[in-house]
Design a protein around this motif. Sequence first.
Motif, PDB file in Angstrom:
ATOM      1  N   LEU A  24      41.335 -32.196 -87.600  1.00 32.52           N
ATOM      2  CA  LEU A  24      40.944 -31.747 -88.933  1.00 32.52           C
ATOM      3  C   LEU A  24      39.478 -31.351 -88.974  1.00 32.52           C
ATOM      4  O   LEU A  24      39.096 -30.401 -89.675  1.00 32.52           O
ATOM      5  N   ASP A  25      38.651 -32.072 -88.219  1.00 30.44           N
ATOM      6  CA  ASP A  25      37.252 -31.660 -88.086  1.00 30.44           C
ATOM      7  C   ASP A  25      37.166 -30.264 -87.486  1.00 30.44           C
ATOM      8  O   ASP A  25      36.350 -29.432 -87.893  1.00 30.44           O
ATOM      9  N   GLY A  26      38.007 -30.015 -86.490  1.00 28.38           N
ATOM     10  CA  GLY A  26      38.033 -28.703 -85.848  1.00 28.38           C
ATOM     11  C   GLY A  26      38.407 -27.601 -86.819  1.00 28.38           C
ATOM     12  O   GLY A  26      37.816 -26.510 -86.802  1.00 28.38           O
ATOM     13  N   VAL A  27      39.374 -27.880 -87.685  1.00 30.25           N
ATOM     14  CA  VAL A  27      39.777 -26.895 -88.695  1.00 30.25           C
ATOM     15  C   VAL A  27      38.599 -26.552 -89.599  1.00 30.25           C
ATOM     16  O   VAL A  27      38.226 -25.385 -89.765  1.00 30.25           O
ATOM     17  N   ASP A  28      38.016 -27.580 -90.195  1.00 30.17           N
ATOM     18  CA  ASP A  28      36.948 -27.352 -91.166  1.00 30.17           C
ATOM     19  C   ASP A  28      35.722 -26.686 -90.545  1.00 30.17           C
ATOM     20  O   ASP A  28      35.079 -25.832 -91.159  1.00 30.17           O
ATOM     21  N   THR A  29      35.388 -27.087 -89.310  1.00 28.92           N
ATOM     22  CA  THR A  29      34.195 -26.534 -88.669  1.00 28.92           C
ATOM     23  C   THR A  29      34.396 -25.075 -88.255  1.00 28.92           C
ATOM     24  O   THR A  29      33.515 -24.228 -88.454  1.00 28.92           O
ATOM     25  N   GLN A  30      35.552 -24.763 -87.688  1.00 32.85           N
ATOM     26  CA  GLN A  30      35.802 -23.401 -87.224  1.00 32.85           C
ATOM     27  C   GLN A  30      35.988 -22.425 -88.377  1.00 32.85           C
ATOM     28  O   GLN A  30      35.770 -21.223 -88.216  1.00 32.85           O
ATOM     29  N   GLN A 143      40.579 -35.038 -77.368  1.00 40.38           N
ATOM     30  CA  GLN A 143      39.657 -33.901 -77.290  1.00 40.38           C
ATOM     31  C   GLN A 143      40.403 -32.587 -77.480  1.00 40.38           C
ATOM     32  O   GLN A 143      39.865 -31.635 -78.064  1.00 40.38           O
ATOM     33  N   SER A 144      41.646 -32.509 -77.005  1.00 43.15           N
ATOM     34  CA  SER A 144      42.429 -31.280 -77.158  1.00 43.15           C
ATOM     35  C   SER A 144      42.720 -30.978 -78.615  1.00 43.15           C
ATOM     36  O   SER A 144      43.051 -29.835 -78.965  1.00 43.15           O
ATOM     37  N   ALA A 145      42.614 -31.988 -79.490  1.00 42.24           N
ATOM     38  CA  ALA A 145      42.868 -31.777 -80.915  1.00 42.24           C
ATOM     39  C   ALA A 145      41.931 -30.723 -81.486  1.00 42.24           C
ATOM     40  O   ALA A 145      42.264 -30.046 -82.468  1.00 42.24           O
ATOM     41  N   TRP A 146      40.738 -30.585 -80.879  1.00 44.96           N
ATOM     42  CA  TRP A 146      39.811 -29.554 -81.343  1.00 44.96           C
ATOM     43  C   TRP A 146      40.426 -28.161 -81.181  1.00 44.96           C
ATOM     44  O   TRP A 146      40.292 -27.302 -82.056  1.00 44.96           O
TER      45      TRP A 146
END
Length: 425
Positions: A24-30, A143-146
């Motif tokens: 979810l961090d990856g979603v919001d950041t990207q 880590q792959s979750a990113w």
Amino acid sequence: MRWYEEISRAEKRALWSCFAGWGLDGVDTQLFSLVIPTLLATWGIGKGQAGLIGGATLVAGALGGLLAGALSDRIGRVRALQITVIWFSLFTFLSAFAQNFEQLLVLKALQGLGFGGEWTAGAVLLSETINARHRGKAMGIVQSAWGFGWAGAVILYTVVFSWVSPEWAWRVLFAAGVLPALLVIYLRRNVEEPARDRSHANGIRDKQGSVRTAASIFHPSIIRTTVVGALIGLGAHGGYHAITTWLPTYLKTERHLSVLDTGGYLAVVIVAFILGCFLSAWLQDRIGRRRNVILFAICCAVTVNMYVFLPIGDTAMLILSFPLGFFAAGIPATLGALFNELYPQAIRGTGVGFCYNFGRIVSATFPVLIGHMSNSMPLGAALGIDAGIAYGLVVLAALLLPEPTRKRTTGPAVVVSETPVPTSK
């Protein structure tokens, strides 16, 4: 996936809660990188201002990682993770209501504090929960979750911008950033705080027998580990930021390649990142953390220099984008387990937070160095040399580090007094 069947229900809950948080961090950041063109057109801001927002978020993320690591040593891993998730979600949501550049800059910087803190708190929680034999696999999968979050951001961006006008679409996307806060409900009900070892007051003691906490990562008995770990973090982040900052510019302006603007290129990089994390997850439990980091660092250096020194066209560049994304993923997928196994439990959050985030902050010098070097040499040569230095630093630092002992990270704390310190029963 036989190993997955061997871990307990509590371990699985911790694994998937950390996976969800990082994804979810990856979603919001990207999402921010995707809406930059819209902000440029809607607000009439310059690219430099947009870059300042991104840079402020990254620096704040590094500071957040440092703070969250120390906080998790004081109040516990789960509580620290809950705080960082709520913080990150709140300021992502508030970013949707920004009225000008200055407001968005402040809100995104505050968001970054939670973004960086979530990784540190989650990494320490997972390392202390997962069985030592499978720790590397679990950390690599998280880590792959990113990569999955990155893909999710692209899909969400496509859907929202198809139905909502651009001047409102970016606000809708940021407002959806409040959803990760729901993860806190799951964390409170299902994820247990790892057991705390109370031997020697669960800390590092000095000669007088007093317990030291955050400052203990610089104690003479452990400072070598801290310095070497910080150098690994510096090289890993320096190489990554050098590539992501300058490689697209080099390929567009000097090689005049157009494939960078296609969805196929982005899809290849995302898939490569996810698969690289998977291989690194499996491999580091087989050959060890140190050898795994060295292997992927060498492969990254070689691949980058193939990019900048070989005469390649669009097709070859698209093909090479896979190994570049693949090998670049393998290093961060290893750092979580590597750094966690270097420190005793009482100062683990502080140590992991420092090693990982010191590198994130100082690595900003690598893209700057490339810019200066390109004034006297071709940009491609500057990029190749700079990336070689960064990943070479990873290799050299890793060689100075003994292979971490893969034991349960809730093991005995380190005592550095000259004589044994008695503990109360």
